[in-house]
Scaffold this active site. Structure first.
Site, short mmCIF file in Angstrom:
data_model
loop_
_atom_site.label_atom_id
_atom_site.label_comp_id
_atom_site.label_asym_id
_atom_site.label_seq_id
_atom_site.Cartn_x
_atom_site.Cartn_y
_atom_site.Cartn_z
N GLY A 11 0.60 -1.34 -0.11
CA GLY A 11 0.22 0.00 -0.01
C GLY A 11 1.01 1.81 0.04
O GLY A 11 0.07 2.64 0.06
N CYS A 12 2.21 1.10 -0.34
CA CYS A 12 3.34 2.65 0.34
C CYS A 12 2.99 3.17 -1.41
O CYS A 12 3.96 2.54 -2.34
CB CYS A 12 4.35 2.91 0.57
SG CYS A 12 4.97 3.26 0.61
N GLY A 13 2.91 4.17 -1.68
CA GLY A 13 3.01 4.74 -2.55
C GLY A 13 4.44 5.03 -3.36
O GLY A 13 4.84 4.31 -3.96
N ALA A 16 5.41 1.55 -4.66
CA ALA A 16 4.85 1.71 -6.06
C ALA A 16 5.02 2.30 -6.84
O ALA A 16 5.73 1.22 -8.10
CB ALA A 16 3.04 2.21 -5.87
N ARG A 92 13.67 1.06 3.37
CA ARG A 92 13.08 0.59 2.75
C ARG A 92 12.87 0.65 1.30
O ARG A 92 12.66 2.34 1.41
CB ARG A 92 11.56 -0.30 2.96
CG ARG A 92 10.26 0.93 3.16
CD ARG A 92 8.90 0.53 3.38
NE ARG A 92 7.73 1.28 2.56
CZ ARG A 92 7.35 2.15 3.75
NH1 ARG A 92 7.28 1.61 4.75
NH2 ARG A 92 5.85 2.45 3.46
#
Length: 149
Positions: A11-13, A16, A92
């Site tokens: 879910g991390c933009g 993505a 990350r």
């Protein structure tokens, strides 16, 4: 092109955008959830050990942004224990290339280009780390700096 194991926060933009840049360059990804992976000290240190301890941490993590945790004040053993207990603190993405057993922490486009290659893009920022919105506070870990391992 490379096949990478890509540890991300679902879910991390930011993650993505990083995935999109890698896939546009022809790399394939095996996506894994950084937060639920079963990390051992040895497995996590395989990524982190070459870096200074403060670079192990996600600077956007709430406990770091609030000042509750100061990575510069931590010794390696205490830092590793914190990261294992609270993976949200891990910088990350973590990326691993099984073909040559190389690893990278974070996503600086120049370093990733040197490591495995990215498609040239005049529109791509020099770093794809951090939040997708420069006006909003990000409570998701997206990393700080990184270095090839």
């Amino acid at each position: 092109m490379s096949h990478l194991v890509f540890f991300e926060k679902p879910g991390c933009g930011g993650n993505a955008r990083q995935r999109a840049a890698l896939q546009a360059a022809g790399h394939t990804l095996e996506r894994r959830n950084l937060l639920t992976a079963h990390w051992t000290p040895e497995a996590l240190l395989a990524f982190l050990a070459p870096l200074p301890v403060p670079d192990w941490f996600n600077r956007a993590a709430p406990r770091i942004k609030s000042g509750e945790l100061v990575p510069e004040a931590l010794q390696a053993e205490a830092a590793l224990a914190l990261l294992l207990a609270e993976p949200l603190l891990i910088r990350r993405p973590l990326m691993w290339n099984p073909a040559d057993d190389s690893r990278m922490v974070g996503f600086d486009t120049a370093a990733v280009t040197d490591w495995i290659g990215l498609e040239p893009s005049a529109q791509r920022p020099s770093s794809l780390e951090g939040c997708s919105s420069p006006t909003k506070s990000c409570s998701t870990p997206t990393g700080g700096q990184h270095a090839p391992v």
